[in-house]
Design a protein around this motif. Sequence first.
Motif, PDB file in Angstrom:
ATOM      1  N   PRO A 157       0.809  -1.224   0.000  1.00  0.00           N
ATOM      2  CA  PRO A 157       0.000   0.000   0.000  1.00  0.00           C
ATOM      3  C   PRO A 157       0.840   1.271   0.000  1.00  0.00           C
ATOM      4  N   LEU A 158       2.036   1.217   0.631  1.00  0.00           N
ATOM      5  CA  LEU A 158       2.875   2.406   0.631  1.00  0.00           C
ATOM      6  C   LEU A 158       3.389   2.704  -0.769  1.00  0.00           C
ATOM      7  N   THR A 159       3.668   1.670  -1.540  1.00  0.00           N
ATOM      8  CA  THR A 159       4.056   1.872  -2.935  1.00  0.00           C
ATOM      9  C   THR A 159       2.933   2.550  -3.704  1.00  0.00           C
ATOM     10  N   ALA A 160       1.688   2.107  -3.454  1.00  0.00           N
ATOM     11  CA  ALA A 160       0.547   2.741  -4.114  1.00  0.00           C
ATOM     12  C   ALA A 160       0.423   4.207  -3.713  1.00  0.00           C
ATOM     13  N   LEU A 161       0.665   4.502  -2.428  1.00  0.00           N
ATOM     14  CA  LEU A 161       0.554   5.881  -1.949  1.00  0.00           C
ATOM     15  C   LEU A 161       1.648   6.779  -2.507  1.00  0.00           C
ATOM     16  N   VAL A 162       2.899   6.332  -2.374  1.00  0.00           N
ATOM     17  CA  VAL A 162       4.045   7.180  -2.702  1.00  0.00           C
ATOM     18  C   VAL A 162       4.302   7.241  -4.198  1.00  0.00           C
ATOM     19  N   VAL A 163       4.282   6.079  -4.853  1.00  0.00           N
ATOM     20  CA  VAL A 163       4.641   6.028  -6.268  1.00  0.00           C
ATOM     21  C   VAL A 163       3.477   6.423  -7.165  1.00  0.00           C
ATOM     22  N   LEU A 164       2.266   5.995  -6.792  1.00  0.00           N
ATOM     23  CA  LEU A 164       1.109   6.204  -7.664  1.00  0.00           C
ATOM     24  C   LEU A 164       0.153   7.275  -7.157  1.00  0.00           C
ATOM     25  N   GLY A 165       0.382   7.815  -5.960  1.00  0.00           N
ATOM     26  CA  GLY A 165      -0.508   8.842  -5.419  1.00  0.00           C
ATOM     27  C   GLY A 165      -1.908   8.333  -5.144  1.00  0.00           C
ATOM     28  N   ALA A 166      -2.017   7.086  -4.681  1.00  0.00           N
ATOM     29  CA  ALA A 166      -3.321   6.472  -4.450  1.00  0.00           C
ATOM     30  C   ALA A 166      -4.060   7.153  -3.308  1.00  0.00           C
ATOM     31  N   ASP A 167      -5.400   7.080  -3.359  1.00  0.00           N
ATOM     32  CA  ASP A 167      -6.213   7.599  -2.263  1.00  0.00           C
ATOM     33  C   ASP A 167      -6.800   6.436  -1.475  1.00  0.00           C
ATOM     34  N   LEU A 172       4.610   1.250 -13.777  1.00  0.00           N
ATOM     35  CA  LEU A 172       3.689   0.794 -12.742  1.00  0.00           C
ATOM     36  C   LEU A 172       2.458   1.693 -12.690  1.00  0.00           C
ATOM     37  N   THR A 173       1.293   1.099 -12.769  1.00  0.00           N
ATOM     38  CA  THR A 173       0.025   1.819 -12.655  1.00  0.00           C
ATOM     39  C   THR A 173      -0.844   1.122 -11.603  1.00  0.00           C
ATOM     40  N   MET A 174      -1.894   1.784 -11.186  1.00  0.00           N
ATOM     41  CA  MET A 174      -2.783   1.191 -10.191  1.00  0.00           C
ATOM     42  C   MET A 174      -3.444  -0.087 -10.703  1.00  0.00           C
ATOM     43  N   PRO A 175      -3.938  -0.127 -11.962  1.00  0.00           N
ATOM     44  CA  PRO A 175      -4.491  -1.397 -12.459  1.00  0.00           C
ATOM     45  C   PRO A 175      -3.478  -2.541 -12.434  1.00  0.00           C
ATOM     46  N   TRP A 176      -2.224  -2.244 -12.808  1.00  0.00           N
ATOM     47  CA  TRP A 176      -1.194  -3.283 -12.759  1.00  0.00           C
ATOM     48  C   TRP A 176      -0.974  -3.752 -11.322  1.00  0.00           C
ATOM     49  N   LEU A 177      -0.970  -2.813 -10.387  1.00  0.00           N
ATOM     50  CA  LEU A 177      -0.739  -3.180  -8.988  1.00  0.00           C
ATOM     51  C   LEU A 177      -1.881  -4.050  -8.464  1.00  0.00           C
TER      52      LEU A 177
END
Length: 433
Positions: free
Chosen positions: A40-50, A108-113
């Motif tokens: 989840p930290l990768t999603a937050l930091v790298v992809l700017g996930a909410d 890396l994108t959110m769909p890929w993750l």
Amino acid sequence: MTSTMQAPPQGLRRNRDFHIFWVGETISLFGAEVSLLALPLTALVVLGADASDLGLLRFAEYLPFLALALPLGVLVDRRRRHPLLVIANSARAVLVGAIPVLAALGWLTMPWLVVLATGIGTFTVLFDLCLVAYLPKFVAPEDLLSANGRVSVSQAGAEVAGPGLFGLLVHWLSAPLCLALNAASYLVSVVSLLLVKRPEPAPARVAGTPWQDFYDGLRFLARAPLLRAVTLAGSLHNLAWAVFQTAFLVYMNRILGFNVGVVLAAGAAGGLAGAACAPWLSRRLPVGVTYLAAGAATAVPALLIPAVSGQQTFLALVDTALLVVMNGGLAIFSVLTATLRQTVTPDRLMGRVVAGYRALVFGGISLGGLVTAWLGTFAGPRAILWVAGLVFLSASVPILLSPVPRLRGFGTEEQAVSEPESASEQGAASSSE
């Protein structure tokens, strides 16, 4: 009854294969604990996930437990478990290792993750099912309780040290590089599996269809009095835990203003102690009594946490101590249940029975999330904690209404005759006669 536990009664200390396997599994457990936070930290930091993205990511990780556990259980019972374990951890190494590579390339994108998280969850289900079914292949029946206890100690130790280890690693490295270390830990586990020398016998030839296998596993789980009771109790425990954990984090952080990381690490230490003490307790107390004690150690602290009042520091310390006791009770219940499944389930049904158990237990987690979301619309964290405590208490009901409290030990004669045969086993018995 299980008749294929082939390991000689040499004692766990002299069991080379178990210790090689245990070391590799411990390393991979620590790596998995790091990735639990790094993903989840990768999603937050790298992809700017909410928050919505993170919820989708968590759903993708747990979806295979609900959707694939039972069909994969059929596969586990039709194949040797050792090759499947190697495949599962090799696949997890590749999938987890792909994340830092994609991040470094900017692909890396959110769909890929989400897709990778689903794949990781799928092979985690396969590994977990094979692990429980494979352990009796090289551990003698009288050593199973100690072996399960040691694996649970490793798991609890990873939960204790994992957050702190991740904090250090993410300080020195990035979150994607932490995932690369997780991939390496899975490869260590693969090597340890390849070093296990004891040959695994081929599974018994299955005459029925996969659908019949599917039915036989569920039928055995539903009709075996001991397994039915601990499965219902385990599902209620997980439902209560999902409700409790969310409310407890909000209660500690926003109301008491205490460091949640410290509290969770201390609570995980209770799980470590409980897993370590489970074999010792079951050797000195009847198994049924130990089950009841574990249930009390879980439900009573859960009810006391929202009931205790006082100054902020006092509340934080008391609630942390109660959480330690709770996690200890849950760990003892987990170790006892794993050993009970292994001793009363025929080997040819092991994968399906474990799969059914896991699907129902993780279904409790999903239902707990929905219950918490609903309660949160009109109730505060303290009220939700009361609800969780009552659900924990209700988990003792299926245990009390079953033969479990009368159990003196694992593998006793009266325990064996209380378990029904599957339909296919009955047919096989008739044909052999």
